[in-house]
Design a protein around this motif. Structure first.
Motif, PDB file in Angstrom:
ATOM      1  N   ASP A  17      33.992  28.007  -4.265  1.00  0.00           N
ATOM      2  CA  ASP A  17      33.880  27.668  -2.859  1.00  0.00           C
ATOM      3  C   ASP A  17      33.019  28.732  -2.160  1.00  0.00           C
ATOM      4  O   ASP A  17      32.151  28.422  -1.349  1.00  0.00           O
ATOM      5  N   PHE A  18      33.254  29.990  -2.519  1.00  0.00           N
ATOM      6  CA  PHE A  18      32.477  31.109  -1.959  1.00  0.00           C
ATOM      7  C   PHE A  18      31.017  30.979  -2.398  1.00  0.00           C
ATOM      8  O   PHE A  18      30.096  31.024  -1.590  1.00  0.00           O
ATOM      9  N   ARG A  19      30.827  30.760  -3.703  1.00  0.00           N
ATOM     10  CA  ARG A  19      29.467  30.650  -4.237  1.00  0.00           C
ATOM     11  C   ARG A  19      28.714  29.504  -3.554  1.00  0.00           C
ATOM     12  O   ARG A  19      27.601  29.675  -3.064  1.00  0.00           O
ATOM     13  N   TYR A  20      29.371  28.359  -3.474  1.00  0.00           N
ATOM     14  CA  TYR A  20      28.747  27.167  -2.887  1.00  0.00           C
ATOM     15  C   TYR A  20      28.401  27.408  -1.418  1.00  0.00           C
ATOM     16  O   TYR A  20      27.295  27.117  -0.959  1.00  0.00           O
ATOM     17  N   ASN A  21      29.364  27.986  -0.680  1.00  0.00           N
ATOM     18  CA  ASN A  21      29.152  28.220   0.751  1.00  0.00           C
ATOM     19  C   ASN A  21      28.002  29.190   0.982  1.00  0.00           C
ATOM     20  O   ASN A  21      27.164  28.989   1.864  1.00  0.00           O
ATOM     21  N   VAL A  22      27.945  30.245   0.146  1.00  0.00           N
ATOM     22  CA  VAL A  22      26.897  31.260   0.304  1.00  0.00           C
ATOM     23  C   VAL A  22      25.530  30.666  -0.045  1.00  0.00           C
ATOM     24  O   VAL A  22      24.564  30.819   0.704  1.00  0.00           O
ATOM     25  N   ASN A 218      30.944  44.215   4.916  1.00  0.00           N
ATOM     26  CA  ASN A 218      31.756  44.029   3.709  1.00  0.00           C
ATOM     27  C   ASN A 218      31.465  42.680   3.029  1.00  0.00           C
ATOM     28  O   ASN A 218      31.670  42.529   1.817  1.00  0.00           O
ATOM     29  N   LEU A 219      30.949  41.736   3.807  1.00  0.00           N
ATOM     30  CA  LEU A 219      30.552  40.444   3.205  1.00  0.00           C
ATOM     31  C   LEU A 219      29.499  40.657   2.121  1.00  0.00           C
ATOM     32  O   LEU A 219      29.524  40.002   1.068  1.00  0.00           O
ATOM     33  N   LEU A 220      28.588  41.601   2.377  1.00  0.00           N
ATOM     34  CA  LEU A 220      27.527  41.863   1.395  1.00  0.00           C
ATOM     35  C   LEU A 220      28.096  42.553   0.155  1.00  0.00           C
ATOM     36  O   LEU A 220      27.621  42.331  -0.966  1.00  0.00           O
ATOM     37  N   VAL A 221      29.126  43.379   0.368  1.00  0.00           N
ATOM     38  CA  VAL A 221      29.797  44.029  -0.770  1.00  0.00           C
ATOM     39  C   VAL A 221      30.424  42.942  -1.652  1.00  0.00           C
ATOM     40  O   VAL A 221      30.353  42.990  -2.883  1.00  0.00           O
ATOM     41  N   ARG A 222      31.034  41.953  -0.986  1.00  0.00           N
ATOM     42  CA  ARG A 222      31.606  40.807  -1.730  1.00  0.00           C
ATOM     43  C   ARG A 222      30.528  40.045  -2.494  1.00  0.00           C
ATOM     44  O   ARG A 222      30.747  39.617  -3.626  1.00  0.00           O
ATOM     45  N   LEU A 223      29.379  39.861  -1.858  1.00  0.00           N
ATOM     46  CA  LEU A 223      28.276  39.143  -2.521  1.00  0.00           C
ATOM     47  C   LEU A 223      27.857  39.856  -3.796  1.00  0.00           C
ATOM     48  O   LEU A 223      27.599  39.242  -4.832  1.00  0.00           O
ATOM     49  N   ARG A 224      27.787  41.175  -3.714  1.00  0.00           N
ATOM     50  CA  ARG A 224      27.408  41.987  -4.888  1.00  0.00           C
ATOM     51  C   ARG A 224      28.445  41.848  -5.991  1.00  0.00           C
ATOM     52  O   ARG A 224      28.136  41.559  -7.136  1.00  0.00           O
ATOM     53  N   VAL A 231      21.997  42.734  -3.568  1.00  0.00           N
ATOM     54  CA  VAL A 231      21.771  43.030  -2.148  1.00  0.00           C
ATOM     55  C   VAL A 231      22.242  44.453  -1.829  1.00  0.00           C
ATOM     56  O   VAL A 231      23.290  44.892  -2.298  1.00  0.00           O
ATOM     57  N   ASP A 232      21.431  45.144  -1.028  1.00  0.00           N
ATOM     58  CA  ASP A 232      21.753  46.513  -0.618  1.00  0.00           C
ATOM     59  C   ASP A 232      22.281  46.456   0.825  1.00  0.00           C
ATOM     60  O   ASP A 232      21.537  46.068   1.739  1.00  0.00           O
ATOM     61  N   SER A 233      23.558  46.832   1.025  1.00  0.00           N
ATOM     62  CA  SER A 233      24.160  46.755   2.370  1.00  0.00           C
ATOM     63  C   SER A 233      23.361  47.566   3.378  1.00  0.00           C
ATOM     64  O   SER A 233      23.304  47.219   4.562  1.00  0.00           O
ATOM     65  N   ALA A 234      22.755  48.668   2.906  1.00  0.00           N
ATOM     66  CA  ALA A 234      22.012  49.534   3.826  1.00  0.00           C
ATOM     67  C   ALA A 234      20.749  48.847   4.352  1.00  0.00           C
ATOM     68  O   ALA A 234      20.146  49.308   5.328  1.00  0.00           O
ATOM     69  N   ALA A 235      20.357  47.755   3.718  1.00  0.00           N
ATOM     70  CA  ALA A 235      19.154  47.036   4.163  1.00  0.00           C
ATOM     71  C   ALA A 235      19.474  46.012   5.252  1.00  0.00           C
ATOM     72  O   ALA A 235      18.599  45.263   5.695  1.00  0.00           O
ATOM     73  N   PHE A 236      20.755  45.963   5.671  1.00  0.00           N
ATOM     74  CA  PHE A 236      21.170  45.060   6.754  1.00  0.00           C
ATOM     75  C   PHE A 236      21.929  45.855   7.817  1.00  0.00           C
ATOM     76  O   PHE A 236      22.545  46.882   7.521  1.00  0.00           O
ATOM     77  N   ALA A 237      21.895  45.363   9.046  1.00  0.00           N
ATOM     78  CA  ALA A 237      22.612  46.031  10.149  1.00  0.00           C
ATOM     79  C   ALA A 237      23.543  45.037  10.833  1.00  0.00           C
ATOM     80  O   ALA A 237      23.260  43.827  10.879  1.00  0.00           O
ATOM     81  N   SER A 255      18.509  41.653   8.851  1.00  0.00           N
ATOM     82  CA  SER A 255      17.710  42.277   7.794  1.00  0.00           C
ATOM     83  C   SER A 255      16.827  43.371   8.411  1.00  0.00           C
ATOM     84  O   SER A 255      16.068  43.110   9.346  1.00  0.00           O
ATOM     85  N   ARG A 256      16.949  44.588   7.905  1.00  0.00           N
ATOM     86  CA  ARG A 256      16.183  45.716   8.468  1.00  0.00           C
ATOM     87  C   ARG A 256      14.714  45.683   8.059  1.00  0.00           C
ATOM     88  O   ARG A 256      13.904  46.432   8.566  1.00  0.00           O
ATOM     89  N   LYS A 257      14.396  44.837   7.054  1.00  0.00           N
ATOM     90  CA  LYS A 257      13.007  44.789   6.552  1.00  0.00           C
ATOM     91  C   LYS A 257      12.764  43.427   5.909  1.00  0.00           C
ATOM     92  O   LYS A 257      13.723  42.663   5.683  1.00  0.00           O
ATOM     93  N   ALA A 258      11.536  43.121   5.638  1.00  0.00           N
ATOM     94  CA  ALA A 258      11.231  41.925   4.851  1.00  0.00           C
ATOM     95  C   ALA A 258      11.746  42.199   3.435  1.00  0.00           C
ATOM     96  O   ALA A 258      11.487  43.271   2.875  1.00  0.00           O
ATOM     97  N   GLN A 259      12.515  41.273   2.887  1.00  0.00           N
ATOM     98  CA  GLN A 259      13.093  41.523   1.563  1.00  0.00           C
ATOM     99  C   GLN A 259      13.471  40.208   0.900  1.00  0.00           C
ATOM    100  O   GLN A 259      13.558  39.156   1.534  1.00  0.00           O
ATOM    101  N   ARG A 260      13.704  40.326  -0.393  1.00  0.00           N
ATOM    102  CA  ARG A 260      14.142  39.166  -1.177  1.00  0.00           C
ATOM    103  C   ARG A 260      15.404  39.582  -1.914  1.00  0.00           C
ATOM    104  O   ARG A 260      15.451  40.673  -2.497  1.00  0.00           O
ATOM    105  N   ILE A 261      16.428  38.753  -1.853  1.00  0.00           N
ATOM    106  CA  ILE A 261      17.636  39.061  -2.627  1.00  0.00           C
ATOM    107  C   ILE A 261      17.925  37.891  -3.567  1.00  0.00           C
ATOM    108  O   ILE A 261      17.538  36.747  -3.295  1.00  0.00           O
ATOM    109  N   ARG A 262      18.611  38.193  -4.659  1.00  0.00           N
ATOM    110  CA  ARG A 262      18.980  37.128  -5.606  1.00  0.00           C
ATOM    111  C   ARG A 262      20.501  37.010  -5.615  1.00  0.00           C
ATOM    112  O   ARG A 262      21.210  38.018  -5.738  1.00  0.00           O
ATOM    113  N   VAL A 263      20.975  35.777  -5.457  1.00  0.00           N
ATOM    114  CA  VAL A 263      22.413  35.512  -5.520  1.00  0.00           C
ATOM    115  C   VAL A 263      22.616  34.441  -6.582  1.00  0.00           C
ATOM    116  O   VAL A 263      22.081  33.337  -6.453  1.00  0.00           O
TER     117      VAL A 263
END
Ligand code: AVI
Length: 320
Positions: A17-22, A218-224, A231-237, A255-263
């Motif tokens: 459910d988490f994977r699908y929602n994200v 903490n949502l990004l920590v969960r994603l990782r 995803v690097d939490s420090a790259a988001f505010a 997003s603090r910068k242009a970036q690409r993340i893989r989930v």
């Protein structure tokens, strides 16, 4: 001392459910993730910290109201009720009602499995006269409470203005769907944050200790951790602001910068400044909430507010 066992049922939402929602939310424009995913063990603990923050007036104002109206709630409900707390978290606020209300059964419903079991175990230890049940469920989907006794008036308790985290149409559907669980003589005590000076709202969601920012990030920590995202939490505010036209606080991860993340093997690109909308927190005037309750099939029996008009609590009866 004998401790009552906690009767446990319900299924935690599946990780899929988490994977699908994200995956769906990050593919959408604007990007979004449901706020229900804040509440893993760390997120639930951070939310408890938020409730103690000086800027987060909601918990104090609601506690003040509940302390004042517990006796009236008990009188309106009668003894030996079945008390069902929605989004029970640490089951702290319900303690303000238990001694006065003296229900025969308490059912805690929450999405965070470990947190739910820890808090109901503590509650069962502290109230040996109470039959305690726990159901791990997602309020966004219909949930079963087949283990509840049939006798006794059912009173739902939905504190903390969690109803504000739903879009108004979803909130109406949730409250309307709850009526079949409550039955014809059922009732609902619900806490709702009031509209107010946007500066007070802004401070409540941008606390100086940065706890709300940690809660959001903490949502990004969960994603990782759970979806293997790079995803690097420090790259988001963290960003939170009051959207006056919509009558809601919005929380975003920027997003603090242009970036690409893989989930989960899927790539998502972000422009600098692009956001993930992670939460809306709607605020209602009493008149607006009365209209919502009416549309959901309840009659408003009581409306309580604190002296500073920060927060409201309603006693709603299932309309027949
Ligand atoms: C749980 N819910 C009512 C909180 C709110 O105020 O919308 C969640 C929260 N988000 C940031 N701070 C607290």
């Amino acid at each position: 001392m004998t401790i009552q066992p906690v009767l446990i049922y319900g299924e935690a939402p599946e990780s899929s459910d988490f994977r699908y929602n994200v995956l769906r939310g990050l593919s959408a424009q604007p990007k979004h993730i449901s706020p229900k995913f804040f509440y893993d063990r760390r997120g639930s603990a951070l939310f408890e910290d938020i409730c103690r923050l000086p800027e987060y007036y909601l918990t104090r104002a609601e506690t003040d109201i509940l302390n004042r109206c517990a006796r009236e709630i008990a009188k309106l409900t009668g003894p030996d009720s079945v008390l069902i707390e929605l989004g029970s978290g640490a089951s702290r606020k319900v303690r303000l009602l238990l001694e006065t209300l003296r229900p025969s059964v308490y059912l805690a419903v929450d999405i965070s499995r470990e947190f739910l079991f820890d808090s109901t175990r503590r509650l069962a230890r502290d109230y040996p006269w109470l039959e305690v049940h726990a159901a791990c469920a997602d309020l966004c989907t219909p949930f079963s409470v087949s283990g509840l006794p049939q006798e006794g008036r059912r009173l739902a308790f939905y504190p903390g203005s969690s109803v504000g985290n739903f879009e108004p149409g979803e909130a109406r559907a949730l409250l309307s769907g709850l009526r079949s669980l409550l039955g014809r003589d059922g009732a609902l005590v619900i806490g709702v944050d009031l509209k107010k000076d946007p500066a007070i709202l802004h401070a409540a969601y941008n606390d100086s200790a940065g706890i709300t920012a940690m809660f959001n990030l903490n949502l990004l920590v969960r994603l990782r951790r759970e979806l293997g995202a790079d995803v690097d939490s420090a790259a988001f505010a963290h960003d939170a602001f009051y959207n006056q036209a919509a009558g809601r606080i919005e929380m975003h991860l920027v997003s603090r910068k242009a970036q690409r993340i893989r989930v989960d093997g899927v790539a998502f690109t972000f422009a600098e400044g692009e956001t993930i909308h992670t939460e809306s927190s709607y605020k209602y005037t009493p008149a607006e909430f009365h209209a919502l309750a009416d549309a959901a099939g309840y009659s408003v029996e009581r409306t309580w507010t604190d002296a500073d008009q920060m927060f409201s609590v309603y006693y709603l009866r299932v309309a027949t």
